[in-house]
Design a protein around this motif. Sequence first.
Motif, short mmCIF file in Angstrom:
data_model
loop_
_atom_site.label_atom_id
_atom_site.label_comp_id
_atom_site.label_asym_id
_atom_site.label_seq_id
_atom_site.Cartn_x
_atom_site.Cartn_y
_atom_site.Cartn_z
N GLU A 119 6.00 3.93 0.69
CA GLU A 119 4.96 3.39 1.58
C GLU A 119 4.23 4.51 2.31
O GLU A 119 3.00 4.48 2.45
N GLY B 112 1.49 5.89 0.53
CA GLY B 112 0.38 4.97 0.27
C GLY B 112 0.51 4.20 -1.03
O GLY B 112 -0.46 3.61 -1.51
N MET B 113 1.72 4.20 -1.62
CA MET B 113 1.90 3.49 -2.90
C MET B 113 2.75 2.23 -2.74
O MET B 113 3.23 1.67 -3.74
N ARG C 98 2.27 -0.89 -2.24
CA ARG C 98 1.98 -2.14 -2.96
C ARG C 98 2.24 -2.02 -4.46
O ARG C 98 2.20 -3.02 -5.19
#
Lengths: 340, 340
Positions: free
Chosen positions: B260, B263-264, B266
């Motif tokens: 997270e 930024g990954m 999802r």
Amino acid sequence: MLVTDLVNIRYLTGFTGSNAALLVHVHGDQHTLLCTDSRYSEQSARQAPDIRVDIARACGRRLAEFANESEYKRLLFESNVVTVEDHATLSGTTKGIELQGISGLVEQLREVKDDGEIDLIRQACAAGDAALAALLKAGGLREGRSERDVARDLEWRMFEAGADGIAFETIVATGANSAIPHHRPTEAVLAHGDFVKLDFGALVDGYHSDMTRTFVLGALSDWQRAAYDVVLASQLAGCEAVRSGVTDGELDAASRDVIEAAGMGRHFTHGLGHGVGLRIHEAPAITKTGEGKLLSGAVVTVEPGVYFPGRGGVRIEDTLVVRDSGAELLTLTSKDLTIV
Amino acid sequence: MLVTDLVNIRYLTGFTGSNAALLVHVHGDQHTLLCTDSRYSEQSARQAPDIRVDIARACGRRLAEFANESEYKRLLFESNVVTVEDHATLSGTTKGIELQGISGLVEQLREVKDDGEIDLIRQACAAGDAALAALLKAGGLREGRSERDVARDLEWRMFEAGADGIAFETIVATGANSAIPHHRPTEAVLAHGDFVKLDFGALVDGYHSDMTRTFVLGALSDWQRAAYDVVLASQLAGCEAVRSGVTDGELDAASRDVIEAAGMGRHFTHGLGHGVGLRIHEAPAITKTGEGKLLSGAVVTVEPGVYFPGRGGVRIEDTLVVRDSGAELLTLTSKDLTIV
């Protein structure tokens, strides 16, 4: 109807993931709703393109909530699949809905195969035939090899022959082990004079094959010939008796009578056969007391055997399609007594 | 207590047949009664020599009748196993007995493994490690091979390395297919620049292993390096966080936070891991919301992944033993980014 058996879901939708539930609506396919988890969002869209898909981890619960929100009056569930615990959850989730258990409805639909399904089973049977032929040609059944080696070799050859997988744990049973109907391959070594029993099958696109052949290694003794001849005559009588309308019990008797007449009845300790399809064992069960009638398009095994504890045993098994006029044999390997 | 789950029966008795039920008595082991059918009379005597065995086809029903004849007051049954239909049969058979459902009792015992069990899982993990090493050494991951070929090759090498079977359907996913978390091997061909994801395991005496490694074929692009580095850091953080007393949710977070933060988040669409033993998926479930605490002697997977639909994905997975002081790693293949 809430369908939660994964094989039934595969049959109805084509989706093969390991977590799913399906809601089938009495008012038509446009209301069908499939639920699976996020691992399978791409796969479900590809395998079931015409079906609406919902993504959730607890699939059965999610669809029960949906039925509740949609104010359905009545929800059927698979009483032969849903556990007591899941039923309690389902009841708690669908307070306004009448829950009604139904047993084996989709399994009943699955009993009669269409041409596409039979063709896949035919391919699986052909992979088994080809693998066994290649094993024999390569001298794969020889003294000194372990049961395990032979099993791995045979399985490898099924893959080479186009199988996607093996249909069940391959049985290779040599010597006294061949007297154990469902023997797991061990480090036991094939020896001169042994019965070697191979019971195996391939998987093609979800459909199974099932075949047993029993060989003699090197030299044949009188009791082996007697046992083999009786089982072969019994198996041929069984194949001959397969046609639509015959009851499971009548088919079992056609084969069993031959073994009993030879005085070996008490050595034939299991039922004659079973249906084969998306599961290796499915309806019908062909046993002494079976009252169901064979349906045209069903695929069944005929597999009599005699077992002499401590000495050895013989089983011969084919997979066949039930037709109105008789049986179509799918496993084509010779059943003649063969000394390898 | 009537035990009808076959894996639970195996755990409690050692018997591995495909049809059985077990009656466990509050007054001690001498009252234990195992029921199986005639195919398994030899095998049950060999595998469970200290347990009385009854032979019948409908095993659960037979033991319910026995409980009834023995005038038992109360019978526990596995509410997470017994279906609504079987429960109705059980109720009909045991009219004088109070039936009480209990969920996951034997599964709970199974969660903590003894040294013998851990040793079998260790052997299964070693077979997986050896098979992958042999595959790589033989150049088995190369452009032009199909996913299916690689899967068969890897499975064959697990058998060669001492596996009794494969733990689950081997996943080989190349290129865009690697973005599908649970992909079935196809005829798709490994190509230059692909991620190739292998998720596979071996079976040794009933116990499973589970490992995922992701390789890059020929040349590495920037997005691949970024994705790999994040998943590796996440997986290492997860392994680092494993110790008894940590909750399933805390463990999941230790690994997920890394993804997270990059930024990954999802793209990490599943839980972190699961228990491994006589089943490939068993307790505990290591997910975001898991509140259970890791127990010393449990065996779990740590398997974060990120998936970019249409491009590819990375997952790295180990099988580990939970200890008071941390984790013992059972899958030992290097996790360094490897271009093959």
